[in-house]
Design a protein around this motif. Structure first.
Motif, PDB file in Angstrom:
ATOM      1  N   ASN A  37      -4.832   5.680   3.952  1.00  0.00           N
ATOM      2  CA  ASN A  37      -3.724   5.622   4.384  1.00  0.00           C
ATOM      3  C   ASN A  37      -2.677   7.436   4.823  1.00  0.00           C
ATOM      4  O   ASN A  37      -2.149   7.395   4.176  1.00  0.00           O
ATOM      5  N   ALA A  74      -7.477   4.991  -0.301  1.00  0.00           N
ATOM      6  CA  ALA A  74      -6.876   4.166  -0.239  1.00  0.00           C
ATOM      7  C   ALA A  74      -7.291   5.113   2.236  1.00  0.00           C
ATOM      8  O   ALA A  74      -6.684   6.641   1.340  1.00  0.00           O
ATOM      9  N   GLY A 103       0.425   7.986   5.193  1.00  0.00           N
ATOM     10  CA  GLY A 103       1.598   7.289   4.970  1.00  0.00           C
ATOM     11  C   GLY A 103       2.144   5.985   4.986  1.00  0.00           C
ATOM     12  O   GLY A 103       3.245   5.280   5.142  1.00  0.00           O
ATOM     13  N   ALA A 157       1.263   2.797   5.935  1.00  0.00           N
ATOM     14  CA  ALA A 157       1.543   1.328   5.597  1.00  0.00           C
ATOM     15  C   ALA A 157       2.191   0.037   5.274  1.00  0.00           C
ATOM     16  O   ALA A 157       2.329  -0.518   5.433  1.00  0.00           O
ATOM     17  N   GLN A 201       0.929  -1.522   0.084  1.00  0.00           N
ATOM     18  CA  GLN A 201      -0.343   0.512  -0.142  1.00  0.00           C
ATOM     19  C   GLN A 201       1.264   1.407   0.323  1.00  0.00           C
ATOM     20  O   GLN A 201       1.262   1.370   0.946  1.00  0.00           O
ATOM     21  N   GLY A 260      -2.108   0.577   9.145  1.00  0.00           N
ATOM     22  CA  GLY A 260      -2.982   0.480   8.119  1.00  0.00           C
ATOM     23  C   GLY A 260      -3.324  -1.425   7.779  1.00  0.00           C
ATOM     24  O   GLY A 260      -4.032  -1.545   6.878  1.00  0.00           O
ATOM     25  N   SER A 291      -3.070  11.109   1.342  1.00  0.00           N
ATOM     26  CA  SER A 291      -2.491  10.810   2.318  1.00  0.00           C
ATOM     27  C   SER A 291      -1.137  11.618   2.242  1.00  0.00           C
ATOM     28  O   SER A 291      -1.152  12.459   1.162  1.00  0.00           O
ATOM     29  N   LYS A 318      -6.094   2.321   9.546  1.00  0.00           N
ATOM     30  CA  LYS A 318      -6.155   3.362   8.477  1.00  0.00           C
ATOM     31  C   LYS A 318      -5.366   4.243   9.383  1.00  0.00           C
ATOM     32  O   LYS A 318      -3.562   3.789   8.549  1.00  0.00           O
TER      33      LYS A 318
END
Length: 396
Positions: free
Chosen positions: A50, A48, A53, A55, A32, A245, A371, A241
């Motif tokens: 995410n 996403a 950032g 993940a 991801q 993630g 993200s 999340k």
């Protein structure tokens, strides 16, 4: 064999497809991140959760690997049978301290946290007052409780007060107000400060689902209640999340509440303990999110959201207002949303069309998500692709 059943299932699938409501499963062949591999090519990822950032962050990945090497794949059962690992207690302590609560309890999923909070704590003598746009997991959790149920219009404080008055007039022993901290389909941030004022007036408790807030909203990313400058009684959230993630959920509350939930919450008692790898990754994500690096990531996240929102509005797209990194692009028609998502994938941007039953009929959309890992260049490229697809499909 009962073929009539299978024929009915096939007919229902065909009807879903005819309405343009089929949700395609797209296979990702990479970690991801802001760029992912789909169908053998790299595309920009704008759907996403995410947020920070993390993940695909190597530190988070390695923390998970290290935890699995030490603790194995898992406990092979639920915690009260096969035992609680030290890393479970470490993660409970870390998330409680991060969000400012006495204690926390872990669940295999955030859905389970919302499914497990109401039934053990509130009975037929009590009342639950729930926002109309709450996540499906809250709705299902409320259904499991014998408490009286009231629903108020989304973030409508006058309607909330009316329901509180009704519950008090009906003689409710305890009242709990349940709300999303940030509403995942619309990106609206809950009015937790105004809810707090009404809760104090009517002696109600507050439960906030902060799955789309923990880690990035409010000071140090403590969530929607911190963003609004108030305290609440219960916070449910996720490690799936902003905080790594992966998966897994939690409830933060007072210590005696957590102790009761560990005795009575069915998703906790009857689900395997959270995998050690998830715990390890989540601990590292909390460490990053709670520090100075987390502050920088949050600054970048909201700068990215502002840039995307401004450029998309200038291009002529219909956006729901707000400041959250969830930015829905409203299209109305379900088939148009699917066609738009398919065309954007051809143009190198991965997004998903949202339609009924995930959102109400007639409110189909593409829910974009920013993200901290996105660059301005990637955001500008995504806007350009949206603009091209939007013109081709008659959206703008």
């Amino acid at each position: 064999m009962n073929m009539a059943f299978y024929d009915r299932v096939s007919a229902e699938l065909a009807d879903i497809d005819a309405q343009g409501l089929t949700k395609p499963e797209r296979v990702i062949a990479s970690r991801q991140g802001p760029v992912i591999s789909v169908n053998g090519r790299d595309v920009l990822n704008f759907c996403a959760n995410n947020y920070l950032g993390l993940a695909g962050d190597e530190r988070v990945v390695q923390a998970g690997i290290k935890a699995q090497e030490k603790w194995g794949a898992g406990t092979a059962s639920v915690r009260f049978i096969c035992g609680t690992l030290e890393i479970h207690k470490e993660l409970e302590r870390a998330i409680a301290d991060y969000l400012g609560f006495e204690d926390a309890i872990l669940f295999a999923a955030a859905f389970d946290a919302n499914g497990g909070i109401f039934e053990p704590l509130f009975g037929a003598e009590d009342a639950i007052v729930s926002d109309s746009l709450n996540h499906a997991s809250i709705i299902d959790g409320v259904r499991l409780s014998k408490a009286q149920r009231y629903r108020f219009a989304n973030s409508d404080m006058a309607d909330l007060e009316a329901k509180l008055k009704e519950a008090r007039a009906a003689g409710a022993r305890n009242i709990i107000i349940a709300t999303d901290g940030a509403f995942s389909m619309d990106g609206y941030i809950g009015k937790i400060d105004q809810i707090r004022a009404l809760a104090d007036q009517y002696e109600a408790l507050i439960m906030v689902d902060d799955c789309h807030a923990t880690g990035f909203l409010g000071p140090k990313g403590k969530g929607s209640f911190a963003h609004c400058g108030v305290e609440v009684d219960f916070v449910t959230g996720t490690f799936g999340k902003a905080l790594g993630g992966a998966m897994g959920g939690f409830i933060c509350a007072r210590k005696n509440v957590v102790e009761l939930l560990k005795q009575r919450a069915r998703p906790y008692l009857f689900s395997n303990a959270l995998a050690p790898a998830v715990c390890g990754s989540s601990l590292e994500a909390i460490r990053i999110a709670s520090g100075e690096e987390g502050d920088k990531l949050r600054t970048q996240l909201f700068a990215n959201a502002a840039r995307f929102r401004s450029a998309m509005a200038e291009a002529g797209f219909d956006l729901l207002p707000g400041e959250h990194p969830i930015i829905p692009v409203m299209l109305g028609d379900a088939k148009l949303a699917q066609d738009m998502a398919a065309r954007l994938l051809e143009l190198g941007v991965y997004v998903i069309g949202f339609s009924f039953p995930v959102v109400p009929r007639g409110q189909a959309r593409i829910r974009t998500q920013m993200s901290a890992a996105h660059t301005f260049e990637q955001i500008d490229a995504a806007v350009a692709a949206f603009t091209q697809a939007g013109k081709e499909l008659g959206v703008i």
